[in-house]
Design a protein around this motif. Structure first.
Motif, short mmCIF file in Angstrom:
data_model
loop_
_atom_site.label_atom_id
_atom_site.label_comp_id
_atom_site.label_asym_id
_atom_site.label_seq_id
_atom_site.Cartn_x
_atom_site.Cartn_y
_atom_site.Cartn_z
N SER A 138 0.85 -1.20 0.00
CA SER A 138 0.00 0.00 0.00
C SER A 138 0.88 1.25 0.00
CB SER A 138 -0.93 -0.01 1.22
OG SER A 138 -0.17 -0.16 2.41
N GLN A 140 0.55 4.12 -1.23
CA GLN A 140 -0.13 5.40 -1.04
C GLN A 140 -0.19 5.81 0.43
OE1 GLN A 140 -1.41 2.80 -2.64
NE2 GLN A 140 -1.71 3.38 -4.78
N SER A 141 -0.08 4.84 1.32
CA SER A 141 -0.19 5.13 2.75
C SER A 141 1.17 5.21 3.44
CB SER A 141 -1.04 4.07 3.44
OG SER A 141 -0.42 2.80 3.36
N CYS A 142 2.25 5.18 2.66
CA CYS A 142 3.60 5.16 3.23
C CYS A 142 4.44 6.31 2.69
CB CYS A 142 4.30 3.84 2.91
SG CYS A 142 3.48 2.38 3.56
N GLY A 143 5.61 6.47 3.27
CA GLY A 143 6.60 7.39 2.72
C GLY A 143 7.49 6.62 1.77
N GLU A 158 5.75 11.42 0.59
CA GLU A 158 5.02 11.08 1.81
C GLU A 158 3.53 10.96 1.53
OE1 GLU A 158 4.57 9.88 5.65
OE2 GLU A 158 6.48 10.31 4.66
N LYS A 159 3.04 9.73 1.45
CA LYS A 159 1.61 9.42 1.33
C LYS A 159 0.96 10.20 0.18
CE LYS A 159 1.27 8.28 6.23
NZ LYS A 159 0.67 8.57 7.54
N SER A 161 -0.77 10.15 -3.84
CA SER A 161 -1.73 9.28 -4.51
C SER A 161 -1.09 8.41 -5.59
CB SER A 161 -2.85 10.13 -5.13
OG SER A 161 -2.31 11.10 -6.01
N ALA A 168 9.41 1.66 0.74
CA ALA A 168 8.99 2.63 1.75
C ALA A 168 10.00 2.75 2.89
CB ALA A 168 7.64 2.21 2.34
N LYS A 197 8.59 13.59 8.11
CA LYS A 197 8.12 14.62 7.18
C LYS A 197 8.91 15.91 7.27
CE LYS A 197 3.78 14.40 8.48
NZ LYS A 197 2.33 14.68 8.55
#
Length: 240
Positions: A138, A140-143, A158-159, A161, A168, A197
């Motif tokens: 996944s 899209q949900s990770c860096g 960072e996250k 789309s 990651a 971040k």
């Protein structure tokens, strides 16, 4: 070598599991996640470990006071969350001038991390930090990171789309002895900041990437937690 286990988070995405237990103490195959981290660090040769607390802090304190490694552990309570980078700045006296592993304690790691430490000691000369990297289903949900030919990080996403890959950051870092003085000493002390971040993304060219040699999971959501439980059982069976 020292270690900092960041364990103060609220675990909001993991509710209802974390309504009555802090995320760092949720069990993996019946063993509290924090216990797994502590055993791993002690076997790695880490002698001093700092753990920050906030949400349900009394449970973490009780666990530490009853565990086999309590003499190796310093607990620091944050009445107000400082952010993961803010914690490192506030606790500079613990790790400044020391090689230090920084870990988000709500992740599950099957590696013994010996490979990470070895590669940190053989990293390119112009890098000061080594980051654990893992492949994710996944992205899209990770860096998500990009690497150059020397495995130095060239970009963080960072996250987003449409990330450019699935490699990651595991939010687990080994810091060289000079990292505080070179990169943290000028950061503001009165502002909540996120380590990944707000700091690591800026320092990307100074970070060497090591792809983990065993399964690694962010257990921040219930589906991810259940998947980690399944993989942990399978991995442990294969190792025995």
């Amino acid at each position: 070598m020292k270690a900092i286990l960041l364990a103060a988070g609220m675990g909001s995405r993991l509710k209802p599991i974390t309504e009555h237990v802090p995320k760092c103490l949720v069990p993996i195959c019946g063993i509290p996640l924090l216990e797994l981290w502590l055993e791993k660090l002690i076997k790695l040769g880490v002698e001093e470990i700092l753990i920050n607390t906030h949400y349900l802090a009394e449970q973490v304190e009780r666990f530490v006071n009853q565990c086999d490694y309590k003499t190796n552990i310093s607990l620091v309570n944050e009445p107000k969350l400082l952010g993961t980078a803010g914690t490192l700045i506030a606790q500079k006296d613990f790790w400044r001038g020391h090689e230090t592993i920084v870990i988000h304690a709500d992740n599950f790691c099957c590696s013994d991390l010996h490979g990470l430490v070895e590669q940190h000691h053989n990293r390119p000369d112009d890098t000061d930090i080594t980051a654990l990297l893992f492949e994710t289903d996944s992205p899209q949900s990770c860096g998500i990171v990009e690497l150059d030919e020397q495995n130095v990080i060239t970009n963080f996403h960072e996250k987003v789309s449409n990330p450019p890959g699935n490699l990651a950051s595991g939010a687990l870092f080994v810091f060289n002895e000079n990292v505080f003085d070179k990169y943290f000493s000028t950061l503001p002390t009165n502002k909540s900041m996120d380590l990944s971040k707000d700091v690591m993304a800026v320092l990307r060219s100074k970070i060497f990437g090591w792809k983990t040699d065993a399964p690694y999971f962010d257990i921040g959501t219930v589906p991810a937690y259940l998947k980690a439980q399944y993989v942990a059982r399978q991995y442990l069976c294969e190792k025995t």
